[in-house]
Motif scaffolding. Structure first.
Motif, PDB file in Angstrom:
ATOM      1  N   VAL A 170     -31.553   1.242  30.302  1.00 61.38           N
ATOM      2  CA  VAL A 170     -30.593   2.329  30.087  1.00 61.38           C
ATOM      3  C   VAL A 170     -30.780   3.368  31.196  1.00 61.38           C
ATOM      4  CG1 VAL A 170     -29.887   4.214  28.562  1.00 61.38           C
ATOM      5  CG2 VAL A 170     -30.485   1.969  27.596  1.00 61.38           C
ATOM      6  N   LYS A 171     -29.718   3.637  31.938  1.00 58.96           N
ATOM      7  CA  LYS A 171     -29.790   4.583  33.054  1.00 58.96           C
ATOM      8  C   LYS A 171     -29.194   5.949  32.707  1.00 58.96           C
ATOM      9  CE  LYS A 171     -31.677   1.614  35.820  1.00 58.96           C
ATOM     10  NZ  LYS A 171     -33.108   1.773  36.205  1.00 58.96           N
ATOM     11  N   ARG A 172     -28.249   5.958  31.783  1.00 58.21           N
ATOM     12  CA  ARG A 172     -27.569   7.204  31.424  1.00 58.21           C
ATOM     13  C   ARG A 172     -27.751   7.455  29.931  1.00 58.21           C
ATOM     14  NH1 ARG A 172     -24.211   4.097  34.090  1.00 58.21           N
ATOM     15  NH2 ARG A 172     -22.871   3.796  32.263  1.00 58.21           N
ATOM     16  N   LEU A 173     -28.333   8.605  29.613  1.00 57.48           N
ATOM     17  CA  LEU A 173     -28.699   8.909  28.226  1.00 57.48           C
ATOM     18  C   LEU A 173     -28.293  10.335  27.882  1.00 57.48           C
ATOM     19  CD1 LEU A 173     -30.377   7.900  25.688  1.00 57.48           C
ATOM     20  CD2 LEU A 173     -32.290   9.154  26.703  1.00 57.48           C
ATOM     21  N   ALA A 174     -27.816  10.525  26.672  1.00 56.40           N
ATOM     22  CA  ALA A 174     -27.541  11.871  26.153  1.00 56.40           C
ATOM     23  C   ALA A 174     -28.352  12.081  24.887  1.00 56.40           C
ATOM     24  CB  ALA A 174     -26.054  12.053  25.870  1.00 56.40           C
ATOM     25  N   ARG A 181     -16.702  16.891  23.826  1.00 56.21           N
ATOM     26  CA  ARG A 181     -16.573  17.874  24.902  1.00 56.21           C
ATOM     27  C   ARG A 181     -17.556  17.571  26.033  1.00 56.21           C
ATOM     28  NH1 ARG A 181     -16.386  21.887  21.766  1.00 56.21           N
ATOM     29  NH2 ARG A 181     -18.602  22.392  21.707  1.00 56.21           N
ATOM     30  N   ALA A 182     -18.789  17.241  25.668  1.00 56.20           N
ATOM     31  CA  ALA A 182     -19.799  16.925  26.680  1.00 56.20           C
ATOM     32  C   ALA A 182     -19.448  15.639  27.429  1.00 56.20           C
ATOM     33  CB  ALA A 182     -21.170  16.798  26.021  1.00 56.20           C
ATOM     34  N   TYR A 183     -19.003  14.625  26.701  1.00 52.53           N
ATOM     35  CA  TYR A 183     -18.664  13.343  27.332  1.00 52.53           C
ATOM     36  C   TYR A 183     -17.435  13.467  28.234  1.00 52.53           C
ATOM     37  CZ  TYR A 183     -22.055  10.341  24.923  1.00 52.53           C
ATOM     38  OH  TYR A 183     -23.214   9.730  24.504  1.00 52.53           O
ATOM     39  N   ASP A 184     -16.475  14.274  27.802  1.00 51.34           N
ATOM     40  CA  ASP A 184     -15.258  14.443  28.604  1.00 51.34           C
ATOM     41  C   ASP A 184     -15.553  15.093  29.953  1.00 51.34           C
ATOM     42  OD1 ASP A 184     -13.729  13.289  26.642  1.00 51.34           O
ATOM     43  OD2 ASP A 184     -13.002  15.182  25.804  1.00 51.34           O
ATOM     44  N   ALA A 185     -16.643  15.841  30.037  1.00 53.28           N
ATOM     45  CA  ALA A 185     -16.990  16.531  31.280  1.00 53.28           C
ATOM     46  C   ALA A 185     -17.745  15.627  32.257  1.00 53.28           C
ATOM     47  CB  ALA A 185     -17.830  17.773  30.966  1.00 53.28           C
ATOM     48  N   MET A 186     -18.072  14.403  31.833  1.00 50.78           N
ATOM     49  CA  MET A 186     -18.848  13.497  32.676  1.00 50.78           C
ATOM     50  C   MET A 186     -17.966  12.414  33.289  1.00 50.78           C
ATOM     51  SD  MET A 186     -22.128  12.758  30.214  1.00 50.78           S
ATOM     52  CE  MET A 186     -22.627  13.952  28.985  1.00 50.78           C
ATOM     53  N   GLU A 187     -18.219  12.097  34.551  1.00 50.66           N
ATOM     54  CA  GLU A 187     -17.508  10.989  35.193  1.00 50.66           C
ATOM     55  C   GLU A 187     -17.995   9.650  34.649  1.00 50.66           C
ATOM     56  OE1 GLU A 187     -17.586  11.154  39.413  1.00 50.66           O
ATOM     57  OE2 GLU A 187     -16.681  13.156  39.523  1.00 50.66           O
ATOM     58  N   GLU A 188     -19.321   9.531  34.495  1.00 47.79           N
ATOM     59  CA  GLU A 188     -19.921   8.322  33.924  1.00 47.79           C
ATOM     60  C   GLU A 188     -20.525   8.665  32.566  1.00 47.79           C
ATOM     61  OE1 GLU A 188     -21.593   5.241  36.903  1.00 47.79           O
ATOM     62  OE2 GLU A 188     -22.321   7.191  37.609  1.00 47.79           O
ATOM     63  N   LYS A 189     -20.051   8.003  31.530  1.00 52.44           N
ATOM     64  CA  LYS A 189     -20.492   8.314  30.175  1.00 52.44           C
ATOM     65  C   LYS A 189     -21.892   7.755  29.913  1.00 52.44           C
ATOM     66  CE  LYS A 189     -16.234   9.686  29.785  1.00 52.44           C
ATOM     67  NZ  LYS A 189     -15.917  11.023  30.298  1.00 52.44           N
TER      68      LYS A 189
END
Length: 371
Positions: A306-310, A224-232
């Protein structure tokens, strides 16, 4: 003839003996009891969920009371009292209530004047009460308590017994077992039972870190969280509450259970191994804790490009100071200051429908033979 006479007796007529259960549900009167027999409520089953705890407020004295209870627990800090208590009372509790209070103030639910953990636990309890009632009717009572702070475990056990709970299922809301979480919660539950004149039968719920419904709920929250992001995000960090490494060496299974949850989550998502990494947060004291430390690891990832982290916190059933303040602020800052650009915290499962369904399933399994 004696038994026939008892069956024909009126509820207010004295008799030689009385049954354990009421024949007239809800009246508070035993069908064949003496007139002066104390009222007995209709028999029920209690489901008591438990979480860590919360201060009553973020002022100095509220924080000091809470921290004193928490840090005086031998399950949490197992140093000898002669060594630990002077340090705790004379040094730590003179300073830490100010800093911890400021942290709580930054996340406090001002509308309800309570901590987010208390708000969320109330919501979880209400949702669980609804789903349990759908399955078992009004014969099962659902409530919650806190190991530290209010509402206390003792007060809630007392309420359940007075309400007629002859059996209580105690459910620590920790997916993973640890001496400092599950065990101390159960310790307090058993202490509460010791105060009861009529002690109910009791069961405790085992850790559910590998329960299929819990893993599916975690995976759904990630999708759900990933689907809401343009860049994963390039990496998902599963950050678990830490503990001294010594506890692992002494037999505590927490570390291994956390690792298994991460693996099962990765398999449920169908991801390659490098996409999810396990870390540990909330380090306290001078000795070495489980590694890698989340706050350092996210900075290392940023330095590696790493530029994008969850970040997700699978060990917490509800968002609290360790997630809303530590992850969303301190750990986020560590990543961004090291060069990271996009940090996403994926909230705890809280009262999400899939989480409530998973917890209800665990409750149903543990009520087998009782309900």
């Amino acid at each position: 003839m004696k038994d026939e006479a008892m069956l024909d007796a009126k509820p207010d007529q004295p008799t030689a003996k009385c049954p354990v259960h009421m024949d007239e549900p809800g009246t508070g009167r035993l069908a064949h009891a003496d007139a002066d027999h104390p009222a007995v409520p209709q028999a029920k089953i209690g489901v008591l969920i438990a979480n860590l705890g919360t201060p009553d407020n973020y002022d100095y004295w509220s924080m000091r009371r809470y921290l004193n209870e928490f840090l005086s627990d031998k399950r949490v800090v197992d140093y000898p009292a002669w060594l630990w208590q002077p340090l705790l009372q004379l040094v730590i509790l003179t300073k830490r209530p100010f800093t911890s209070g400021a942290n709580y103030k930054s996340i406090w639910n001002t509308d309800k004047d309570e901590s987010p953990l208390l708000t969320i636990t109330k919501d979880q309890t209400a949702r669980l009460a609804e789903t349990v009632a759908e399955k078992f009717g009004d014969g099962v009572m659902v409530d919650f308590c806190m190991r530290y702070g209010n509402p206390s475990t003792t007060s809630k056990v007392d309420e359940m017994v007075k309400a007629g709970c002859e059996k209580i299922l105690f459910f620590p809301l920790y997916p993973h077992y640890a001496g400092a979480t599950s065990a101390t919660a159960c310790d307090q539950f058993f202490r509460a039972l010791m105060t009861q004149k009529w002690q109910p039968a009791a069961r405790t719920v085992a850790p559910y870190f590998e329960h299929p419904s819990y893993i599916k709920a975690l995976a759904a929250s990630v999708r759900r969280a990933y689907d809401a992001m343009e860049e994963k995000p390039e990496v998902l960090v599963a950050s678990y509450h830490g503990m001294p490494k010594r506890y692992l060496m002494e037999g505590d299974p927490y570390h291994c259970q956390c690792q298994k949850t991460t693996r099962l989550l990765r398999e449920e998502l169908g991801w390659e191994e490098a996409k999810i990494q396990t870390t540990f947060q909330s380090v306290f004291g001078p000795e070495g804790w489980l590694r890698p430390y989340t706050v350092d690891h996210v900075a290392d990832l940023a330095k590696q490009g790493v530029k994008r982290l969850a970040v997700i916190a699978p060990a917490f059933s509800a968002d609290c100071i360790e997630t809303l303040e530590e992850i969303n602020e301190e750990i986020c800052e560590s990543f961004e200051e090291a060069g990271g650009e996009h940090f996403t915290y994926i909230p705890c499962l809280n009262d999400d429908a899939l989480h409530i369904a998973a917890l209800t399933e665990v409750i149903e399994e543990n009520l087998a033979g009782w309900s």
